[in-house]
Scaffold this active site. Structure first.
Site, short mmCIF file in Angstrom:
data_model
loop_
_atom_site.label_atom_id
_atom_site.label_comp_id
_atom_site.label_asym_id
_atom_site.label_seq_id
_atom_site.Cartn_x
_atom_site.Cartn_y
_atom_site.Cartn_z
CE1 TYR A 170 -18.14 31.16 1.04
CE2 TYR A 170 -17.54 33.26 0.06
CZ TYR A 170 -17.42 31.89 0.11
OH TYR A 170 -16.60 31.26 -0.79
CE LYS A 196 -18.83 15.61 6.68
NZ LYS A 196 -18.22 14.44 5.97
CG ASP A 200 -17.54 13.46 2.68
OD1 ASP A 200 -18.75 13.49 2.40
OD2 ASP A 200 -17.07 12.81 3.63
CG ASP A 221 -15.90 29.22 -3.17
OD1 ASP A 221 -15.83 29.77 -4.30
OD2 ASP A 221 -14.95 29.21 -2.36
CG ASP A 250 -12.80 27.11 -7.89
OD1 ASP A 250 -13.75 27.86 -8.19
OD2 ASP A 250 -11.64 27.52 -7.65
#
Ligand code: IPM
Ligand code: MG
Length: 355
Positions: A143, A188, A220, A244, A248
């Site tokens: 970001y 990751k 993942d 983020d 969701d």
């Protein structure tokens, strides 16, 4: 009477409607628990672009810092969507605010509501009893890293420093210690160097919290595990973009993204409270948006910024009571259930709060 100063950044789309609903609930809570709220208004997002040509009103962060808390609606919408690199975007206002206020940790509590168990797209027995705290790093990573649009390419940079990872993980471990004592550090690390830095920081932080169990999980796999067996999670600590996306996804465990609140906290200064959902331009201005995520964000504000923990718990309980009593906005209504407007839903929460 104690009075709190709250900066209201209503923003775009459904922002003004959900913030107004939360303010009504806050007023009722103040009446019951004996405190008052004084509001200031600021321009952030598309409204600021329209009125001032920039996504954040000048001097806004300083005005926020002078308040006890910031309550934000939502920013963005198709009106300001652009693929032009130089054009102002509403989201720049929100990101700028997070950065300027140093809000490095974003807390997203994911709790399943028993009354909504049948309304989720996930099976009721999978989501029953889910209670997860997603701790998302909020001021670093992709970001905020260097980015550039070139003639026929573009890049973004996922940059983290030790200090950025350390403070987020330290905060997350502290939360886990006060909960069930389990922290999943999500990264990751099998591919990304920044994730290996993150993982090393998680190991460093863990050394100071012997009562908290640390588990590393690849992002993942985490996305899959959240749907497969969400009750295995207590605290999830992760970097900005992973958080983020995962939050969701996790929102659907509660039945609707319209239910999920958040608090963004920083280095001891003012904190910011906002629903995790966006500006929902498709339903804006129609009085049908679910106000619960913002009402629950306001409850987090009462707890964390106003020292009104009893009032916070009462607001949360009032939302639960309204849901148990069958109050439903469109996003959480099963087929055939009567659907309430934003105002009616808010009335039901207030009625429950007043007992
Ligand atoms: C969120 C939102 C924001 C983000 C957008 C609006 C910039 O999706 O708060 O999760 O990506 O952080
Ligand atoms: Mg998001």
């Amino acid at each position: 009477m104690t009075a709190y100063r709250v900066m209201v950044l209503a923003g775009d789309g459904v922002g003004p409607e959900i913030v107004a609903a939360a303010q009504r609930v806050l007023a009722a809570a103040g009446e019951r628990f004996g405190f008052a709220l004084a509001y200031e208004q600021g321009l952030l997002g598309g409204v600021a672009i329209d009125e001032l040509g920039v996504p954040m009103e000048d001097g806004l962060a300083a005005r926020c810092r002078a308040c006890d808390a910031v309550l934000l609606g939502a920013v963005g919408g198709p009106k300001w969507d652009t693929t032009e690199p130089g054009k102002p975007r509403p989201e720049q206002g929100l990101l700028g605010m997070r950065k300027e206020l140093e809000l490095f940790a974003n807390l997203r509590p994911v709790r399943s509501f028993a009354a909504l168990a049948a309304n989720s797209t996930i099976k009721p027995d999978v989501i029953a009893g889910v209670d997860i705290m997603v701790v998302r790093e909020l001021t670093g990573g992709l970001y905020f890293g260097k980015r550039e649009r070139l003639a026929d390419s573009a890049y973004d940079t996922m940059l983290y420093t030790d200090a950025e990872c350390d403070r987020l993980l330290e905060y997350a471990f502290g939360l886990a210690a006060g909960r069930r004592g389990l922290l999943h550090s999500v990264d990751k690390a099998n591919v990304l160097e920044s994730s290996r830095l993150w993982r090393a920081a998680a190991l460093r932080a863990a050394a100071g919290w012997p009562a908290v169990e640390l588990r590393h999980m690849l992002v993942d796999n985490c996305a899959m595990q959240l749907i497969r067996e969400p009750r295995q999670f207590d605290v999830i600590a992760t970097e900005n973009l992973f958080g983020d996306i995962l939050s969701d996804e996790a929102a659907m465990l509660t039945g609707s993204i319209g239910m999920l609140p958040s608090a963004s906290v920083g280095a001891g200064g003012v904190s910011l409270y906002e629903p995790i959902h966006g500006s929902a331009p498709d339903i804006a201005g129609r009085g049908v948006v679910n106000p619960c995520a913002t009402i629950l964000s306001a409850a987090m504000m009462l707890d964390l910024s106003c020292d009104q923990t009893a009032a916070a718990r009462a607001v949360e309980a009032a939302v639960e009571t309204a849901l148990t009593g069958g109050a439903r906005t469109a996003d959480i209504a099963a087929a055939g259930e009567p659907v309430l407007t934003t105002d009616e839903m808010t009335d039901r929460v207030i009625a429950a709060l007043q007992g």
